[in-house]
Design a protein around this motif. Sequence first.
Motif, PDB file in Angstrom:
ATOM      1  N   CYS A 134       0.624  -1.128  -0.143  1.00  0.00           N
ATOM      2  CA  CYS A 134      -0.401   0.059  -0.693  1.00  0.00           C
ATOM      3  C   CYS A 134       0.399   1.245   0.389  1.00  0.00           C
ATOM      4  O   CYS A 134       0.499   2.304  -0.657  1.00  0.00           O
ATOM      5  N   LEU A 135       1.687   1.344   1.106  1.00  0.00           N
ATOM      6  CA  LEU A 135       2.931   2.330   0.981  1.00  0.00           C
ATOM      7  C   LEU A 135       3.325   2.584  -0.443  1.00  0.00           C
ATOM      8  O   LEU A 135       3.910   3.792  -0.804  1.00  0.00           O
ATOM      9  N   ILE A 142       0.199  -8.142  -7.884  1.00  0.00           N
ATOM     10  CA  ILE A 142       0.673  -8.598  -6.947  1.00  0.00           C
ATOM     11  C   ILE A 142      -0.392  -7.894  -6.002  1.00  0.00           C
ATOM     12  O   ILE A 142      -0.520  -8.794  -4.933  1.00  0.00           O
ATOM     13  N   ALA A 143      -0.871  -6.621  -6.031  1.00  0.00           N
ATOM     14  CA  ALA A 143      -1.486  -5.999  -5.033  1.00  0.00           C
ATOM     15  C   ALA A 143      -2.656  -6.713  -5.128  1.00  0.00           C
ATOM     16  O   ALA A 143      -3.077  -7.528  -3.519  1.00  0.00           O
ATOM     17  N   GLY A 168      -2.311 -10.405  -3.459  1.00  0.00           N
ATOM     18  CA  GLY A 168      -1.455 -10.400  -2.149  1.00  0.00           C
ATOM     19  C   GLY A 168      -3.061 -10.000  -0.959  1.00  0.00           C
ATOM     20  O   GLY A 168      -3.025 -10.730  -0.322  1.00  0.00           O
ATOM     21  N   SER A 169      -4.082  -8.858  -1.730  1.00  0.00           N
ATOM     22  CA  SER A 169      -4.745  -8.437  -0.883  1.00  0.00           C
ATOM     23  C   SER A 169      -6.357 -10.267  -1.121  1.00  0.00           C
ATOM     24  O   SER A 169      -6.861 -10.429   0.031  1.00  0.00           O
ATOM     25  N   LEU A 170      -6.370 -10.386  -2.351  1.00  0.00           N
ATOM     26  CA  LEU A 170      -6.695 -11.644  -2.226  1.00  0.00           C
ATOM     27  C   LEU A 170      -6.973 -12.920  -1.505  1.00  0.00           C
ATOM     28  O   LEU A 170      -7.901 -13.456  -0.372  1.00  0.00           O
ATOM     29  N   TYR A 191      -7.835  -3.315   3.766  1.00  0.00           N
ATOM     30  CA  TYR A 191      -6.571  -3.752   2.285  1.00  0.00           C
ATOM     31  C   TYR A 191      -7.473  -3.411   1.340  1.00  0.00           C
ATOM     32  O   TYR A 191      -6.580  -2.530   0.595  1.00  0.00           O
ATOM     33  N   PHE A 192      -8.117  -4.468   0.722  1.00  0.00           N
ATOM     34  CA  PHE A 192      -8.601  -4.635  -0.776  1.00  0.00           C
ATOM     35  C   PHE A 192      -9.243  -3.248  -1.160  1.00  0.00           C
ATOM     36  O   PHE A 192      -8.562  -3.135  -2.252  1.00  0.00           O
ATOM     37  N   ILE A 193      -9.727  -2.541  -0.090  1.00  0.00           N
ATOM     38  CA  ILE A 193     -10.110  -1.361  -0.567  1.00  0.00           C
ATOM     39  C   ILE A 193      -9.089  -0.671  -1.219  1.00  0.00           C
ATOM     40  O   ILE A 193      -9.425   1.098  -1.734  1.00  0.00           O
ATOM     41  N   ILE A 194      -8.824  -0.956   0.192  1.00  0.00           N
ATOM     42  CA  ILE A 194      -7.448   1.151  -0.268  1.00  0.00           C
ATOM     43  C   ILE A 194      -6.667   0.048  -1.669  1.00  0.00           C
ATOM     44  O   ILE A 194      -6.417   1.459  -1.847  1.00  0.00           O
TER      45      ILE A 194
END
Length: 194
Positions: A50-51, A150-151, A154-156, A172-175
């Motif tokens: 996320c960062l 990847i993001a 990762g959230s899934l 995390y998924f929403i972000i």
Amino acid sequence: MQKYFKLSVVILSVIPFLIILYKIFLNKLGPEPVKEITHFTGEWTLIFLCLTLSMTPLKRLTNLSAWVSFRRTLGLFVFFYATLHLLTYVGLDYRFDWQPILDDVVKKKYIFIGFTAWLLLIPLVITSSKKMVKLLKNNWKKLHRLVYIIAIFGSLHYIWLSKTIFFKPLIYFIIIIVLLAFRIKIKKRNVNYG
């Protein structure tokens, strides 16, 4: 000045690793230590993803290009924590017993997608240096767009691991979706103006 900021980013990024080491050596991991390490390293992988994804939006919002200079460092820490997460699962949980690990990768979708996300990180790490940016030119940007996949993977991985959609994995998924949507908006705006 930027050099000191980069050093600060590295120091701050190492803190979660020092926390987990502290917990390991002082036996403060609770009744399920392997589960605690796995969860901790997995969550920090998502935080660093996320960062990393937020650097370009921050550059656009603040009009400061300094944000983008931290992206490589944060990206490398994504790989660092993802690798610790994987090693905890492979080494501590399964003690390098490859047959059940392979069975998990094939049969459990959250393991499959998590492992795929880790594999996709490897070419990004290999090509993260300035030398590789010059060498690959336009292809470097195309390759590093893998971070979007990847993001999402990762959230899934976190959502599917939770069996049902709990609050934290969904956050995390929403972000991640918001950060990716922000990039699409930026690109559309650039097309309209350029």
